[in-house]
Motif scaffolding. Structure first.
Motif, PDB file in Angstrom:
ATOM      1  N   TYR A 327      16.324   5.579   3.570  1.00 45.53           N
ATOM      2  CA  TYR A 327      16.234   4.552   4.425  1.00 45.53           C
ATOM      3  C   TYR A 327      14.754   4.013   4.754  1.00 45.53           C
ATOM      4  O   TYR A 327      14.533   2.850   4.680  1.00 45.53           O
ATOM      5  N   TYR A 328      13.975   4.977   5.139  1.00 43.56           N
ATOM      6  CA  TYR A 328      12.513   4.461   5.495  1.00 43.56           C
ATOM      7  C   TYR A 328      11.815   4.055   4.144  1.00 43.56           C
ATOM      8  O   TYR A 328      11.123   3.212   4.202  1.00 43.56           O
ATOM      9  N   ALA A 329      12.197   4.732   2.788  1.00 40.90           N
ATOM     10  CA  ALA A 329      11.586   4.325   1.513  1.00 40.90           C
ATOM     11  C   ALA A 329      11.877   2.911   1.232  1.00 40.90           C
ATOM     12  O   ALA A 329      11.226   2.099   0.789  1.00 40.90           O
ATOM     13  N   THR A 330      13.256   2.623   1.394  1.00 41.83           N
ATOM     14  CA  THR A 330      13.717   1.368   1.139  1.00 41.83           C
ATOM     15  C   THR A 330      13.284   0.075   2.210  1.00 41.83           C
ATOM     16  O   THR A 330      12.588  -1.072   1.852  1.00 41.83           O
ATOM     17  N   GLU A 331      13.064   0.593   3.505  1.00 43.78           N
ATOM     18  CA  GLU A 331      12.665  -0.448   4.485  1.00 43.78           C
ATOM     19  C   GLU A 331      11.146  -0.606   4.370  1.00 43.78           C
ATOM     20  O   GLU A 331      10.884  -1.809   4.830  1.00 43.78           O
ATOM     21  N   SER A 336       4.670   1.125   1.520  1.00 47.17           N
ATOM     22  CA  SER A 336       4.467   2.404   0.840  1.00 47.17           C
ATOM     23  C   SER A 336       3.989   2.410  -0.467  1.00 47.17           C
ATOM     24  O   SER A 336       3.310   3.096  -0.629  1.00 47.17           O
ATOM     25  N   TRP A 337       4.520   1.413  -1.308  1.00 49.78           N
ATOM     26  CA  TRP A 337       4.042   1.319  -2.499  1.00 49.78           C
ATOM     27  C   TRP A 337       2.691   0.595  -2.872  1.00 49.78           C
ATOM     28  O   TRP A 337       2.579  -0.541  -3.168  1.00 49.78           O
ATOM     29  N   THR A 338       1.689   1.504  -2.612  1.00 44.56           N
ATOM     30  CA  THR A 338       0.203   0.846  -2.699  1.00 44.56           C
ATOM     31  C   THR A 338      -0.329   1.750  -3.923  1.00 44.56           C
ATOM     32  O   THR A 338      -0.001   2.701  -4.595  1.00 44.56           O
ATOM     33  N   ASP A 339      -1.566   1.197  -4.077  1.00 44.22           N
ATOM     34  CA  ASP A 339      -2.551   1.990  -5.075  1.00 44.22           C
ATOM     35  C   ASP A 339      -2.717   3.530  -4.713  1.00 44.22           C
ATOM     36  O   ASP A 339      -2.733   4.156  -5.485  1.00 44.22           O
ATOM     37  N   ASP A 340      -2.962   3.524  -3.182  1.00 48.42           N
ATOM     38  CA  ASP A 340      -3.244   4.960  -2.867  1.00 48.42           C
ATOM     39  C   ASP A 340      -1.793   5.904  -3.197  1.00 48.42           C
ATOM     40  O   ASP A 340      -2.008   7.080  -3.584  1.00 48.42           O
ATOM     41  N   ASN A 513     -11.913  12.501  -0.228  1.00 43.19           N
ATOM     42  CA  ASN A 513     -11.150  11.522  -0.756  1.00 43.19           C
ATOM     43  C   ASN A 513     -10.260  11.768  -1.996  1.00 43.19           C
ATOM     44  O   ASN A 513     -10.051  10.751  -2.789  1.00 43.19           O
ATOM     45  N   PHE A 514      -9.553  12.796  -1.756  1.00 47.07           N
ATOM     46  CA  PHE A 514      -8.625  13.306  -2.820  1.00 47.07           C
ATOM     47  C   PHE A 514      -7.286  13.818  -2.016  1.00 47.07           C
ATOM     48  O   PHE A 514      -7.320  14.689  -1.287  1.00 47.07           O
ATOM     49  N   GLU A 515      -6.191  13.156  -2.389  1.00 45.13           N
ATOM     50  CA  GLU A 515      -4.988  13.521  -1.756  1.00 45.13           C
ATOM     51  C   GLU A 515      -3.747  13.744  -2.660  1.00 45.13           C
ATOM     52  O   GLU A 515      -3.780  13.176  -3.838  1.00 45.13           O
ATOM     53  N   THR A 516      -2.768  14.393  -2.488  1.00 42.28           N
ATOM     54  CA  THR A 516      -1.629  14.537  -3.010  1.00 42.28           C
ATOM     55  C   THR A 516      -0.455  14.208  -2.333  1.00 42.28           C
ATOM     56  O   THR A 516      -0.747  13.915  -0.978  1.00 42.28           O
ATOM     57  N   LEU A 517       0.639  14.194  -2.746  1.00 42.26           N
ATOM     58  CA  LEU A 517       1.702  13.543  -2.035  1.00 42.26           C
ATOM     59  C   LEU A 517       2.149  14.251  -0.619  1.00 42.26           C
ATOM     60  O   LEU A 517       2.385  13.813   0.338  1.00 42.26           O
ATOM     61  N   ALA A 518       1.781  15.781  -0.823  1.00 41.64           N
ATOM     62  CA  ALA A 518       1.995  16.719   0.536  1.00 41.64           C
ATOM     63  C   ALA A 518       0.969  16.174   1.509  1.00 41.64           C
ATOM     64  O   ALA A 518       1.351  16.122   2.698  1.00 41.64           O
ATOM     65  N   THR A 519      -0.196  16.197   1.001  1.00 40.16           N
ATOM     66  CA  THR A 519      -1.394  15.868   2.032  1.00 40.16           C
ATOM     67  C   THR A 519      -1.104  14.380   2.642  1.00 40.16           C
ATOM     68  O   THR A 519      -1.450  14.157   3.622  1.00 40.16           O
ATOM     69  N   TYR A 520      -0.752  13.496   1.484  1.00 38.70           N
ATOM     70  CA  TYR A 520      -0.346  12.092   2.084  1.00 38.70           C
ATOM     71  C   TYR A 520       0.717  12.055   3.151  1.00 38.70           C
ATOM     72  O   TYR A 520       0.166  11.275   4.164  1.00 38.70           O
ATOM     73  N   VAL A 521       1.890  12.807   2.962  1.00 31.38           N
ATOM     74  CA  VAL A 521       2.754  12.710   3.965  1.00 31.38           C
ATOM     75  C   VAL A 521       2.078  13.522   5.086  1.00 31.38           C
ATOM     76  O   VAL A 521       2.399  12.848   6.348  1.00 31.38           O
ATOM     77  N   TYR A 522       1.320  14.391   5.156  1.00 31.78           N
ATOM     78  CA  TYR A 522       0.735  14.914   6.273  1.00 31.78           C
ATOM     79  C   TYR A 522      -0.042  14.094   7.047  1.00 31.78           C
ATOM     80  O   TYR A 522      -0.258  14.033   8.346  1.00 31.78           O
ATOM     81  N   GLN A 523      -0.998  13.123   6.438  1.00 27.72           N
ATOM     82  CA  GLN A 523      -1.916  12.333   6.921  1.00 27.72           C
ATOM     83  C   GLN A 523      -1.046  11.222   7.658  1.00 27.72           C
ATOM     84  O   GLN A 523      -1.428  10.788   8.701  1.00 27.72           O
ATOM     85  N   TYR A 524       0.027  10.696   7.235  1.00 28.22           N
ATOM     86  CA  TYR A 524       0.854   9.802   8.077  1.00 28.22           C
ATOM     87  C   TYR A 524       1.619  10.294   9.126  1.00 28.22           C
ATOM     88  O   TYR A 524       1.587   9.811  10.146  1.00 28.22           O
ATOM     89  N   ALA A 525       1.866  11.571   8.980  1.00 29.97           N
ATOM     90  CA  ALA A 525       2.359  12.266  10.199  1.00 29.97           C
ATOM     91  C   ALA A 525       1.473  12.605  11.045  1.00 29.97           C
ATOM     92  O   ALA A 525       1.849  12.363  12.562  1.00 29.97           O
ATOM     93  N   ARG A 531       7.655   6.749   9.382  1.00 31.67           N
ATOM     94  CA  ARG A 531       8.289   5.710   8.725  1.00 31.67           C
ATOM     95  C   ARG A 531       7.748   5.437   7.391  1.00 31.67           C
ATOM     96  O   ARG A 531       8.168   5.412   6.328  1.00 31.67           O
ATOM     97  N   GLN A 532       6.288   5.246   7.350  1.00 27.74           N
ATOM     98  CA  GLN A 532       5.782   4.890   6.272  1.00 27.74           C
ATOM     99  C   GLN A 532       5.771   6.168   5.347  1.00 27.74           C
ATOM    100  O   GLN A 532       5.131   5.716   4.224  1.00 27.74           O
ATOM    101  N   SER A 533       5.726   7.376   5.765  1.00 27.55           N
ATOM    102  CA  SER A 533       5.783   8.765   5.021  1.00 27.55           C
ATOM    103  C   SER A 533       7.174   8.682   4.035  1.00 27.55           C
ATOM    104  O   SER A 533       7.116   9.745   3.504  1.00 27.55           O
ATOM    105  N   GLY A 534       8.078   7.989   4.431  1.00 29.43           N
ATOM    106  CA  GLY A 534       9.503   8.111   3.596  1.00 29.43           C
ATOM    107  C   GLY A 534       9.302   8.178   2.218  1.00 29.43           C
ATOM    108  O   GLY A 534       9.891   9.089   1.604  1.00 29.43           O
ATOM    109  N   LEU A 535       8.692   7.157   1.624  1.00 26.10           N
ATOM    110  CA  LEU A 535       8.558   7.063   0.100  1.00 26.10           C
ATOM    111  C   LEU A 535       7.994   8.359  -0.422  1.00 26.10           C
ATOM    112  O   LEU A 535       8.396   9.197  -1.383  1.00 26.10           O
ATOM    113  N   PRO A 536       6.585   8.722  -0.066  1.00 25.57           N
ATOM    114  CA  PRO A 536       6.156   9.943  -0.751  1.00 25.57           C
ATOM    115  C   PRO A 536       6.917  11.124  -0.452  1.00 25.57           C
ATOM    116  O   PRO A 536       7.083  12.166  -1.397  1.00 25.57           O
ATOM    117  N   ALA A 537       7.590  11.511   0.730  1.00 21.41           N
ATOM    118  CA  ALA A 537       8.198  12.455   1.132  1.00 21.41           C
ATOM    119  C   ALA A 537       9.563  12.668   0.228  1.00 21.41           C
ATOM    120  O   ALA A 537       9.906  13.763  -0.130  1.00 21.41           O
TER     121      ALA A 537
END
Length: 562
Positions: A327-331, A336-340, A513-525, A531-537
């Motif tokens: 739901y978060y990924a869709t909403e 969420s779908w950014t260059d980052d 300035n280097f992130e993975t999906l795991a650290t990306y989700v962690y930074q959002y949290a 809710r913005q972390s839904g897509l990478p999670a």
């Protein structure tokens, strides 16, 4: 004559390779193992000889709290995972009820959800501004939290629940395999002596399966000790959180190494207790896997209870998080779908793929070296190479950064003195450090799988190849690799998914300035933007589903049932 041929076939292939080729394989394995085990010895050295010894300060201030919280967390997670894992394994293995075939593999799906992801999801649902409490206030006319009581999800108990819901598959997987391997005669004898199905389970089945369950529990506790995202988000001060605080906030690497040594001591105690618990337990029961097991026929009420036992952990551990993330990924897809996001996804894919390939290459080198030269020394090298799997990610990060930084500093001094050139951080400040840490941590997965698969290949294949003039390396490429294709793919997938989910070591070792999906989700949290972390999670969760299905299929095909 036939007996002589059988004896020859049972001999290890090392008897045909006593030349310099064998020594070269063993030397390569020894050097590789020394490199892989280097982080462990680096942690021990730094803990014993720190630049600034704050050990007395830690003992008098924060260390008792770290130890107490860590022990309570491990105890709570172990009890919860034992109850869920053993009960679900017994139900789907030995009881006939609607939906059993679905739950056989579906109960492994929480494996794909990292603990920190499920923690973020349930915090967003159950916290004060979340969906559940907001609905309660609207429904009952409550104005604020003082008008009602609701359990605090951000607590030690909440961390126990989050980890238990995603770690129980370790016990479920091994317990189910152990139940499937037991002889039907054991059930028949127990029932003929008047034992009920429940009595047979506790007095016969469970004691026999205890070694497998103990192994699963030790893996659960190691993962609990490794977790950082959940305990950090819930503000639970464990040893892992203390290591981060000592290193990142206090800037004391020696103190972090000393805490890391305590964590290694925890791991050593776990492994010792697991082996001690089954030191005198030897089982020689005759087991004919061709004889099908007969499942219990249950009444409607008990079938409903079985459905509840299986559906509850699946619902809470996978379906709810997956639906919420979907739901978060869709909403929030446009946000969420950014260059980052694309860049971080590529970073995760690249690092995980490189680590999967490196673990396969090193694991194949070690496993094949032991096949060629199966000696006590070679077996010791295999065990040393597996040390990284028992190390929590934060501890491993300490062990990796110390030797790599020392090399960078030494090389930089040489370049400045010889060529007046500043080389900078070549290893410790690059993605190489992350790949190296992944390789050390998950090497045991590939090496163990390949070693087991090679043992199933008859030595006569090696002898036939050698008699045709093929050297050991070409025999590996032309004979063994085609036969190991399935094992190689499975091992690579498991390592790839583990690397996609890995958080503590990545947080410490990643370049600026280097992130993975795991650290990306962690930074959002960390920024309370759950809710913005839904897509990478969701991408991390989806990546873990394929290996889960493969593991379930491999177990389900090992035994017939009636």
């Amino acid at each position: 004559m036939n007996q002589a041929v059988k004896d020859l076939q049972q001999q290890p292939p090392s008897h045909i390779l006593r030349s310099g080729a064998a020594r070269r394989w063993v030397l390569s394995a020894g050097l590789t193992t020394a490199l892989v085990a280097l982080p462990v010895f680096a942690v021990l050295y730094l803990a014993l000889f720190p630049e600034d010894n704050i050990w007395p300060h830690l003992i008098n201030t924060t260390l008792p709290l770290y130890l107490s919280n860590t022990f309570q967390l491990m105890l709570g997670v172990s009890l919860l995972t034992l109850v869920i894992g053993v009960s679900t394994a017994w139900v789907v293995t030995m009881c006939q009820f609607p939906g059993r075939r679905f739950f056989e593999w579906a109960l492994l799906l929480p494996f794909a959800v990292p603990a920190y992801v499920i923690a973020y999801v349930y915090t967003d649902l159950l916290d004060y501004p979340g969906l559940v409490q907001s609905w309660m206030r609207d429904a009952f006319g409550w104005e604020n939290a003082s008008n009602y009581w609701f359990p605090n999800i951000r607590s030690l108990g909440g961390a126990v629940l989050m980890m238990g819901l995603v770690l129980y598959p370790y016990i479920y997987l091994l317990a189910r395999a152990a139940f499937m391997e037991q002889s039907p005669s054991l059930f028949a004898v127990s029932r003929s002596l008047g034992r009920s199905a429940l009595g047979t389970f506790f007095r016969v089945v469970l004691p026999i399966a205890r070694p497998a369950i103990a192994v699963g529990l030790s893996l659960v506790l190691m993962e609990t000790l490794n977790d950082f995202g959940t305990v950090d988000f819930f503000a639970v001060n464990t040893l892992t959180a203390g290591l981060f605080d000592t290193w990142m906030n206090l800037g004391n690497l020696g103190g972090a190494a000393q805490i890391a040594t305590v964590m290694l001591a925890f791991v050593l105690i776990l492994v010792t207790l697991e082996r001690y618990s089954r030191r005198r337990q030897q089982q020689f029961a005759a087991r004919d896997l061709r004889e099908p097991l007969q499942r219990f026929r249950l009444s409607r009420g008990r079938q409903g209870l079985c459905l509840l036992v299986c559906a509850l952990p699946l619902l809470l551990g996978f379906l709810v998080p997956a639906l919420v993330l979907g739901y978060y990924a869709t909403e929030y897809f446009a946000e969420s779908w950014t260059d980052d996001f694309v860049e971080n996804s590529l970073n995760s894919l690249t690092l995980s793929s490189l680590a999967a390939v490196s673990t396969l290459i090193i694991g194949l080198l070690l496993a094949y070296s032991r096949r060629l030269h199966d000696t006590p020394g070679m077996r010791l090298l295999m065990r040393l190479s597996s040390l990284g799997y028992a190390m929590p990610g934060a501890v491993l990060a300490v062990g990796v950064i110390v030797p790599l930084a020392a090399f960078d500093n030494w090389f930089d001094l040489r370049m400045q003195s010889w060529f007046d050139w500043n080389s900078g951080l070549l290893l410790s400040g690059t993605a190489f450090a992350i790949v190296f840490a992944y390789t050390v941590r998950f090497l045991a997965v590939s090496a163990g799988s390949l070693e087991s698969a090679l043992q199933k290949i008859t030595p006569s294949m090696d002898m036939a190849s050698r008699s045709l003039g093929m050297p050991a390396g070409r025999t590996l490429l032309r004979v063994h690799l085609p036969m190991l294709r399935g094992t190689l793919i499975t091992a690579a997938l498991v390592v790839f998914v583990d690397c996609m989910k890995e958080l503590p070591a990545t947080l410490i070792l990643r370049p600026f300035n280097f992130e993975t999906l795991a650290t990306y989700v962690y930074q959002y949290a960390s920024d309370e933007m759950l809710r913005q972390s839904g897509l990478p999670a969701l991408v991390i969760v989806l990546a873990g589903i394929v290996p889960v299905i493969l593991m379930s299929r491999s177990i389900g095909q090992s035994r017939e049932f009636q």
